[in-house]
Motif scaffolding. Sequence first.
Motif, PDB file in Angstrom:
ATOM      1  N   ARG A 102      -0.829  -4.703   5.216  1.00  0.00           N
ATOM      2  CA  ARG A 102      -1.684  -4.877   6.401  1.00  0.00           C
ATOM      3  C   ARG A 102      -3.123  -4.461   6.129  1.00  0.00           C
ATOM      4  O   ARG A 102      -4.040  -5.004   6.721  1.00  0.00           O
ATOM      5  CB  ARG A 102      -1.152  -4.017   7.560  1.00  0.00           C
ATOM      6  CG  ARG A 102       0.204  -4.428   8.027  1.00  0.00           C
ATOM      7  CD  ARG A 102       0.600  -3.672   9.267  1.00  0.00           C
ATOM      8  NE  ARG A 102       0.817  -2.243   9.030  1.00  0.00           N
ATOM      9  CZ  ARG A 102       1.369  -1.427   9.894  1.00  0.00           C
ATOM     10  NH1 ARG A 102       1.769  -1.880  11.066  1.00  0.00           N
ATOM     11  NH2 ARG A 102       1.546  -0.144   9.612  1.00  0.00           N
ATOM     12  N   VAL A 133      11.176  11.477  -1.458  1.00  0.00           N
ATOM     13  CA  VAL A 133      10.112  11.119  -2.414  1.00  0.00           C
ATOM     14  C   VAL A 133       8.787  11.690  -1.888  1.00  0.00           C
ATOM     15  O   VAL A 133       8.515  11.611  -0.684  1.00  0.00           O
ATOM     16  CB  VAL A 133       9.974   9.585  -2.561  1.00  0.00           C
ATOM     17  CG1 VAL A 133       9.066   9.242  -3.742  1.00  0.00           C
ATOM     18  CG2 VAL A 133      11.329   8.907  -2.716  1.00  0.00           C
ATOM     19  N   ASP A 144       2.243  -8.596   7.764  1.00  0.00           N
ATOM     20  CA  ASP A 144       2.741  -7.620   8.740  1.00  0.00           C
ATOM     21  C   ASP A 144       4.230  -7.897   8.926  1.00  0.00           C
ATOM     22  O   ASP A 144       4.614  -8.992   9.343  1.00  0.00           O
ATOM     23  CB  ASP A 144       1.985  -7.767  10.071  1.00  0.00           C
ATOM     24  CG  ASP A 144       2.403  -6.687  11.075  1.00  0.00           C
ATOM     25  OD1 ASP A 144       3.524  -6.157  10.984  1.00  0.00           O
ATOM     26  OD2 ASP A 144       1.589  -6.383  11.962  1.00  0.00           O
ATOM     27  N   ALA A 145       5.043  -6.901   8.641  1.00  0.00           N
ATOM     28  CA  ALA A 145       6.501  -7.074   8.700  1.00  0.00           C
ATOM     29  C   ALA A 145       6.979  -7.459  10.094  1.00  0.00           C
ATOM     30  O   ALA A 145       8.026  -8.096  10.240  1.00  0.00           O
ATOM     31  CB  ALA A 145       7.188  -5.778   8.255  1.00  0.00           C
ATOM     32  N   THR A 177       0.830  -1.212   0.000  1.00  0.00           N
ATOM     33  CA  THR A 177       0.000   0.000   0.000  1.00  0.00           C
ATOM     34  C   THR A 177       0.863   1.260   0.000  1.00  0.00           C
ATOM     35  O   THR A 177       0.343   2.366  -0.109  1.00  0.00           O
ATOM     36  CB  THR A 177      -0.935   0.037   1.236  1.00  0.00           C
ATOM     37  OG1 THR A 177      -0.155  -0.225   2.407  1.00  0.00           O
ATOM     38  CG2 THR A 177      -2.054  -0.984   1.117  1.00  0.00           C
ATOM     39  N   SER A 178       2.174   1.124   0.134  1.00  0.00           N
ATOM     40  CA  SER A 178       3.038   2.315   0.116  1.00  0.00           C
ATOM     41  C   SER A 178       2.943   2.980  -1.257  1.00  0.00           C
ATOM     42  O   SER A 178       2.716   2.319  -2.278  1.00  0.00           O
ATOM     43  CB  SER A 178       4.489   1.920   0.436  1.00  0.00           C
ATOM     44  OG  SER A 178       5.335   2.081  -0.675  1.00  0.00           O
ATOM     45  N   THR A 211       5.560  11.225  -0.905  1.00  0.00           N
ATOM     46  CA  THR A 211       4.640  10.140  -0.559  1.00  0.00           C
ATOM     47  C   THR A 211       3.930  10.504   0.750  1.00  0.00           C
ATOM     48  O   THR A 211       4.231  11.531   1.365  1.00  0.00           O
ATOM     49  CB  THR A 211       5.387   8.814  -0.326  1.00  0.00           C
ATOM     50  OG1 THR A 211       6.197   8.964   0.854  1.00  0.00           O
ATOM     51  CG2 THR A 211       6.255   8.405  -1.493  1.00  0.00           C
ATOM     52  N   TYR A 219      15.761   5.900  12.760  1.00  0.00           N
ATOM     53  CA  TYR A 219      15.348   5.390  11.440  1.00  0.00           C
ATOM     54  C   TYR A 219      16.591   5.135  10.582  1.00  0.00           C
ATOM     55  O   TYR A 219      16.721   4.079   9.947  1.00  0.00           O
ATOM     56  CB  TYR A 219      14.436   6.437  10.782  1.00  0.00           C
ATOM     57  CG  TYR A 219      14.103   6.217   9.329  1.00  0.00           C
ATOM     58  CD1 TYR A 219      13.108   5.315   8.944  1.00  0.00           C
ATOM     59  CD2 TYR A 219      14.746   6.950   8.320  1.00  0.00           C
ATOM     60  CE1 TYR A 219      12.777   5.143   7.604  1.00  0.00           C
ATOM     61  CE2 TYR A 219      14.418   6.787   6.982  1.00  0.00           C
ATOM     62  CZ  TYR A 219      13.439   5.881   6.624  1.00  0.00           C
ATOM     63  OH  TYR A 219      13.114   5.713   5.292  1.00  0.00           O
TER      64      TYR A 219
HETATM   65  N1  LIG Z   1       9.291   8.852   0.968  1.00  0.00           N
HETATM   66  C1  LIG Z   1      10.591   9.024   1.082  1.00  0.00           C
HETATM   67  O1  LIG Z   1      11.108  10.157   1.003  1.00  0.00           O
HETATM   68  C2  LIG Z   1      11.489   7.832   1.241  1.00  0.00           C
HETATM   69  C3  LIG Z   1      12.872   8.042   1.137  1.00  0.00           C
HETATM   70  C4  LIG Z   1      13.729   6.970   1.298  1.00  0.00           C
HETATM   71  C5  LIG Z   1      13.229   5.706   1.545  1.00  0.00           C
HETATM   72  N2  LIG Z   1      11.872   5.534   1.664  1.00  0.00           N
HETATM   73  C6  LIG Z   1      11.406   4.178   1.943  1.00  0.00           C
HETATM   74  O2  LIG Z   1      10.532   3.770   0.908  1.00  0.00           O
HETATM   75  C7  LIG Z   1       9.653   2.778   1.416  1.00  0.00           C
HETATM   76  C8  LIG Z   1       8.228   3.136   1.025  1.00  0.00           C
HETATM   77  O3  LIG Z   1       7.851   4.337   1.682  1.00  0.00           O
HETATM   78  P1  LIG Z   1       6.846   5.414   1.084  1.00  0.00           P
HETATM   79  O4  LIG Z   1       7.584   6.683   0.975  1.00  0.00           O
HETATM   80  O5  LIG Z   1       6.130   4.860  -0.103  1.00  0.00           O
HETATM   81  O6  LIG Z   1       5.877   5.631   2.313  1.00  0.00           O
HETATM   82  P2  LIG Z   1       4.406   5.173   2.656  1.00  0.00           P
HETATM   83  O7  LIG Z   1       3.487   5.448   1.518  1.00  0.00           O
HETATM   84  O8  LIG Z   1       4.112   5.789   3.981  1.00  0.00           O
HETATM   85  O9  LIG Z   1       4.563   3.599   2.810  1.00  0.00           O
HETATM   86  C9  LIG Z   1       5.021   2.952   3.948  1.00  0.00           C
HETATM   87  C10 LIG Z   1       4.373   1.587   3.886  1.00  0.00           C
HETATM   88  O10 LIG Z   1       4.938   0.735   4.873  1.00  0.00           O
HETATM   89  C11 LIG Z   1       3.862  -0.050   5.379  1.00  0.00           C
HETATM   90  N3  LIG Z   1       4.150  -0.591   6.690  1.00  0.00           N
HETATM   91  C12 LIG Z   1       4.540   0.072   7.799  1.00  0.00           C
HETATM   92  N4  LIG Z   1       4.686  -0.797   8.808  1.00  0.00           N
HETATM   93  C13 LIG Z   1       4.397  -2.030   8.314  1.00  0.00           C
HETATM   94  C14 LIG Z   1       4.357  -3.339   8.862  1.00  0.00           C
HETATM   95  N5  LIG Z   1       4.661  -3.577  10.155  1.00  0.00           N
HETATM   96  N6  LIG Z   1       4.028  -4.357   8.055  1.00  0.00           N
HETATM   97  C15 LIG Z   1       3.714  -4.167   6.752  1.00  0.00           C
HETATM   98  N7  LIG Z   1       3.705  -2.953   6.185  1.00  0.00           N
HETATM   99  C16 LIG Z   1       4.049  -1.894   6.965  1.00  0.00           C
HETATM  100  C17 LIG Z   1       2.682   0.931   5.447  1.00  0.00           C
HETATM  101  O11 LIG Z   1       1.498   0.194   5.525  1.00  0.00           O
HETATM  102  P3  LIG Z   1       0.219   0.686   6.393  1.00  0.00           P
HETATM  103  O12 LIG Z   1      -0.612   1.471   5.417  1.00  0.00           O
HETATM  104  O13 LIG Z   1      -0.408  -0.588   6.833  1.00  0.00           O
HETATM  105  O14 LIG Z   1       0.738   1.527   7.513  1.00  0.00           O
HETATM  106  C18 LIG Z   1       2.866   1.653   4.126  1.00  0.00           C
HETATM  107  O15 LIG Z   1       2.219   0.975   3.085  1.00  0.00           O
HETATM  108  C19 LIG Z   1       9.878   2.712   2.921  1.00  0.00           C
HETATM  109  O16 LIG Z   1      10.738   1.630   3.221  1.00  0.00           O
HETATM  110  C20 LIG Z   1      10.601   4.013   3.213  1.00  0.00           C
HETATM  111  O17 LIG Z   1      11.401   3.921   4.362  1.00  0.00           O
HETATM  112  C21 LIG Z   1      10.997   6.556   1.502  1.00  0.00           C
END
Ligand SMILES: NC(=O)c1ccc[n+]([C@@H]2O[C@H](COP(=O)([O-])OP(=O)(O)OC[C@H]3O[C@@H](n4cnc5c(N)ncnc54)[C@H](OP(=O)(O)O)[C@@H]3O)[C@@H](O)[C@H]2O)c1
Length: 243
Positions: free
Chosen positions: A33, A181, A59-60, A10-11, A183, A148
């Motif tokens: 989840r 990013v 769930d991670a 869902t991310s 998001t 983090y």
């Molecule tokens: N956005 C940025 O600037 C950025 C930069 C560098 C790296 N990242 C990395 O990119 C990845 C994706 O992030 P995003 O930016 O797309 O953010 P996001 O849309 O907030 O996605 C985070 C996702 O992680 C899921 N999640 C959290 N805890 C979990 C668990 N225990 N089990 C399963 N799923 C879980 C969330 O699901 P729920 O909806 O269930 O909470 C959500 O779908 C992440 O690893 C993040 O650290 C992001």
Amino acid sequence: MPTALILGATSDIAQAIARELAAKQYDLILAARNMNYIERIQKDIQIRYGVQVKPMYFDATSYEQHADFLKQTEVFPEVVVVCFGYLGEQKKAEANWDEAYQILATNYIGAVSILNLVAQEMEKRKQGIIIGISSVAGDRGRKSNYIYGSAKAGFTTYLSGLRNRLYTSGVHVLTVKPGYVTTRMTENMNLPKLLTTTPEKVAKSISKAIKKKKNTIYVKKIWWLVMIIIRCLPESIFKKLNL
Ligand SMILES: NC(=O)c1ccc[n+]([C@@H]2O[C@H](COP(=O)([O-])OP(=O)(O)OC[C@H]3O[C@@H](n4cnc5c(N)ncnc54)[C@H](OP(=O)(O)O)[C@@H]3O)[C@@H](O)[C@H]2O)c1
């Protein structure tokens, strides 16, 4: 058709990767989840791209369920993407163990738990691609997000070791450092335009990197330079900066 398993589907970044792979005619297993949300994504992708999409609960941090989860995928995937992550709140995590643990458990322990199982199977099959979405935050610890960042540093190191181990089995491991990013994770942040990209651009870069068998990518090239400079700063200077 090959199958890709996307964990944390869902991310926002995961959804862009799912669309990119579906456009290349991958069948998908979307694991997350929130089942209502994932079923909406499933329908949209199936209609748009005509590929098979299987939604699954994942769930991670439910480590003890990871082996069963993989058995229930039915088809073992050729590509596995770890996209789940939890940024959390640094200040809260400094004072509250539950918040610190959630950050470490999601970004590091959860990833190791599921990828240990995935790696065993890919090693046996002598094929597969593992993609981990890590972060530039793991390249050097700074006061605004070192809990983090340290979990992502652990994840980056884990992926590097996995790549080294699986090389002779023909399994490829790609580490992705997206930089900022736009998001859900960053929606309340004021991000500098020059250093910020979109989920669609992350997905396109991953697609190119798979083709070229790249090991580690910074999605916006400028991050590579920024992080070289940041890593080269002597600790005696770095510790005085407000980063
Ligand atoms: N956005 C940025 O600037 C950025 C930069 C560098 C790296 N990242 C990395 O990119 C990845 C994706 O992030 P995003 O930016 O797309 O953010 P996001 O849309 O907030 O996605 C985070 C996702 O992680 C899921 N999640 C959290 N805890 C979990 C668990 N225990 N089990 C399963 N799923 C879980 C969330 O699901 P729920 O909806 O269930 O909470 C959500 O779908 C992440 O690893 C993040 O650290 C992001």
